[in-house]
Scaffold this motif. Structure first.
Motif, mmCIF file in Angstrom:
data_model
loop_
_atom_site.group_PDB
_atom_site.id
_atom_site.type_symbol
_atom_site.label_atom_id
_atom_site.label_comp_id
_atom_site.label_asym_id
_atom_site.label_seq_id
_atom_site.Cartn_x
_atom_site.Cartn_y
_atom_site.Cartn_z
ATOM 1 N N TYR A 99 0.837 -1.191 0.000
ATOM 2 C CA TYR A 99 0.000 0.000 0.000
ATOM 3 C C TYR A 99 0.874 1.243 0.000
ATOM 4 O O TYR A 99 1.751 1.390 0.851
ATOM 5 C CB TYR A 99 -0.915 0.027 1.230
ATOM 6 N N LYS A 100 0.615 2.116 -0.962
ATOM 7 C CA LYS A 100 1.344 3.378 -1.060
ATOM 8 C C LYS A 100 0.654 4.419 -0.192
ATOM 9 O O LYS A 100 -0.554 4.618 -0.303
ATOM 10 C CB LYS A 100 1.378 3.841 -2.521
ATOM 11 N N LEU A 101 1.416 5.072 0.683
ATOM 12 C CA LEU A 101 0.890 6.098 1.568
ATOM 13 C C LEU A 101 1.035 7.472 0.924
ATOM 14 O O LEU A 101 1.922 7.689 0.087
ATOM 15 C CB LEU A 101 1.632 6.097 2.905
ATOM 16 N N PHE A 102 0.191 8.400 1.334
ATOM 17 C CA PHE A 102 0.340 9.788 0.893
ATOM 18 C C PHE A 102 1.660 10.298 1.474
ATOM 19 O O PHE A 102 1.847 10.341 2.687
ATOM 20 C CB PHE A 102 -0.834 10.637 1.390
ATOM 21 N N THR A 103 2.603 10.637 0.613
ATOM 22 C CA THR A 103 3.956 10.997 1.032
ATOM 23 C C THR A 103 4.285 12.423 0.619
ATOM 24 O O THR A 103 3.985 12.837 -0.497
ATOM 25 C CB THR A 103 4.991 10.032 0.419
ATOM 26 N N LYS A 104 4.919 13.119 1.521
ATOM 27 C CA LYS A 104 5.324 14.499 1.274
ATOM 28 C C LYS A 104 6.817 14.616 1.582
ATOM 29 O O LYS A 104 7.286 14.081 2.588
ATOM 30 C CB LYS A 104 4.511 15.400 2.202
ATOM 31 N N SER A 105 7.561 15.281 0.720
ATOM 32 C CA SER A 105 8.990 15.472 0.986
ATOM 33 C C SER A 105 9.204 16.783 1.731
ATOM 34 O O SER A 105 8.383 17.687 1.664
ATOM 35 C CB SER A 105 9.790 15.462 -0.314
ATOM 36 N N TYR A 106 10.298 16.840 2.452
ATOM 37 C CA TYR A 106 10.647 18.057 3.170
ATOM 38 C C TYR A 106 12.167 18.196 3.213
ATOM 39 O O TYR A 106 12.896 17.237 2.961
ATOM 40 C CB TYR A 106 10.051 18.075 4.589
ATOM 41 N N ILE A 107 12.614 19.390 3.525
ATOM 42 C CA ILE A 107 14.059 19.651 3.604
ATOM 43 C C ILE A 107 14.565 19.154 4.949
ATOM 44 O O ILE A 107 14.082 19.551 6.002
ATOM 45 C CB ILE A 107 14.353 21.146 3.416
ATOM 46 N N ASN A 108 15.537 18.259 4.893
ATOM 47 C CA ASN A 108 16.150 17.701 6.090
ATOM 48 C C ASN A 108 17.623 18.110 6.078
ATOM 49 O O ASN A 108 18.429 17.541 5.348
ATOM 50 C CB ASN A 108 16.008 16.180 6.106
ATOM 51 N N GLU A 109 17.965 19.090 6.882
ATOM 52 C CA GLU A 109 19.323 19.648 6.867
ATOM 53 C C GLU A 109 20.363 18.733 7.494
ATOM 54 O O GLU A 109 21.559 18.945 7.296
ATOM 55 C CB GLU A 109 19.320 21.012 7.539
ATOM 56 N N LYS A 110 19.942 17.723 8.224
ATOM 57 C CA LYS A 110 20.888 16.817 8.874
ATOM 58 C C LYS A 110 21.503 15.817 7.895
ATOM 59 O O LYS A 110 22.614 15.358 8.094
ATOM 60 C CB LYS A 110 20.190 16.052 9.998
ATOM 61 N N VAL A 111 20.774 15.495 6.837
ATOM 62 C CA VAL A 111 21.246 14.460 5.911
ATOM 63 C C VAL A 111 22.502 14.883 5.145
ATOM 64 O O VAL A 111 23.472 14.132 5.101
ATOM 65 C CB VAL A 111 20.116 14.019 4.954
ATOM 66 N N PRO A 112 22.558 16.082 4.535
ATOM 67 C CA PRO A 112 23.800 16.462 3.848
ATOM 68 C C PRO A 112 25.003 16.500 4.803
ATOM 69 O O PRO A 112 26.103 16.098 4.425
ATOM 70 C CB PRO A 112 23.501 17.862 3.302
ATOM 71 N N ALA A 113 24.772 16.952 6.019
ATOM 72 C CA ALA A 113 25.870 16.982 6.994
ATOM 73 C C ALA A 113 26.346 15.569 7.318
ATOM 74 O O ALA A 113 27.542 15.337 7.504
ATOM 75 C CB ALA A 113 25.425 17.701 8.259
ATOM 76 N N TYR A 114 25.418 14.617 7.385
ATOM 77 C CA TYR A 114 25.762 13.218 7.656
ATOM 78 C C TYR A 114 26.706 12.672 6.586
ATOM 79 O O TYR A 114 27.586 11.876 6.863
ATOM 80 C CB TYR A 114 24.481 12.392 7.731
ATOM 81 N N PHE A 115 26.511 13.131 5.346
ATOM 82 C CA PHE A 115 27.347 12.689 4.229
ATOM 83 C C PHE A 115 28.427 13.713 3.886
ATOM 84 O O PHE A 115 28.927 13.737 2.762
ATOM 85 C CB PHE A 115 26.482 12.408 3.002
ATOM 86 N N ASN A 116 28.798 14.570 4.821
ATOM 87 C CA ASN A 116 29.852 15.579 4.643
ATOM 88 C C ASN A 116 29.596 16.513 3.462
ATOM 89 O O ASN A 116 30.523 16.912 2.761
ATOM 90 C CB ASN A 116 31.220 14.912 4.497
ATOM 91 N N ASN A 117 28.332 16.819 3.207
ATOM 92 C CA ASN A 117 27.920 17.751 2.152
ATOM 93 C C ASN A 117 28.481 17.392 0.784
ATOM 94 O O ASN A 117 28.775 18.270 -0.024
ATOM 95 C CB ASN A 117 28.299 19.185 2.528
ATOM 96 N N GLU A 118 28.608 16.111 0.490
ATOM 97 C CA GLU A 118 29.182 15.701 -0.796
ATOM 98 C C GLU A 118 28.247 16.003 -1.975
ATOM 99 O O GLU A 118 28.721 16.272 -3.072
ATOM 100 C CB GLU A 118 29.558 14.215 -0.772
ATOM 101 N N PHE A 119 26.934 15.946 -1.758
ATOM 102 C CA PHE A 119 25.955 16.272 -2.791
ATOM 103 C C PHE A 119 24.767 16.961 -2.127
ATOM 104 O O PHE A 119 24.680 17.027 -0.905
ATOM 105 C CB PHE A 119 25.482 15.012 -3.535
ATOM 106 N N ASP A 120 23.832 17.446 -2.952
ATOM 107 C CA ASP A 120 22.643 18.113 -2.433
ATOM 108 C C ASP A 120 21.620 17.062 -2.012
ATOM 109 O O ASP A 120 20.868 16.546 -2.824
ATOM 110 C CB ASP A 120 22.049 19.032 -3.504
#
Length: 164
Positions: A99-120
């Protein structure tokens, strides 16, 4: 007499606009609560750990409250800017139905930092909710659905949630 007819006409327009507003609100509300059963016959299912190199992910939060399923987390496609990627959250019930849920994306600023800002990776955050129906049987397993061109990829998080 003319003034009374004009007041009645304004009153009827007002009632009509309130009715239309209510109908549109109801349609919108039910659309964001909807869980859509999907056929995964031509889908690629990947059982990946959250630290894999292709699609790293993390589930921040998942619960069932008042017969509604709530999920929050993130997933990235490693090695490219994740600006426009079609991603959704899917649940699989105990009977094997997806079952596919209603999904919304949002800006998560922690993720780029987790990957050392290698990509957006800023737009990698996802939040989803959907109403559970009586046909859905626990336990529920959380998947990420990624659409790339003509491919539909389901990433199994192996995270399960039971009804309370």
């Amino acid at each position: 007499m003319v003034k009374v007819k004009k007041e009645i006409k304004i009153y009827l327009y007002f009632l009509f606009s309130v009715m239309i507003s209510f109908i549109l609100f109801f349609i919108f509300y039910t659309s964001i609560q909807h869980t859509e059963k999907i056929n995964t016959t031509n889908y690629i299912i990947k059982n990946l750990t959250n630290t894999n190199l292709e699609y790293p992910y993390y589930i921040d939060y998942s619960t069932i409250k008042n017969n509604k399923f709530y999920v929050s987390g993130w997933i990235v496609k490693r090695g490219i800017d994740n600006i426009v990627i079609d991603r959704s959250i899917v649940i699989k019930d105990g009977k094997g139905s997806y079952y596919k849920l209603f999904t919304k994306s949002y800006i998560n600023e922690k993720v780029p930092a987790y990957f050392n800002n290698e990509f957006d990776y800023y737009r990698s955050g996802l939040t989803a909710k959907g109403k559970l129906n009586k046909k859905m049987v626990p336990p529920f397993t959380i998947y990420f659905l990624i659409k790339e061109g003509k491919e539909n990829i389901l990433v199994n998080t192996e995270k399960t949630v039971e009804r309370n």
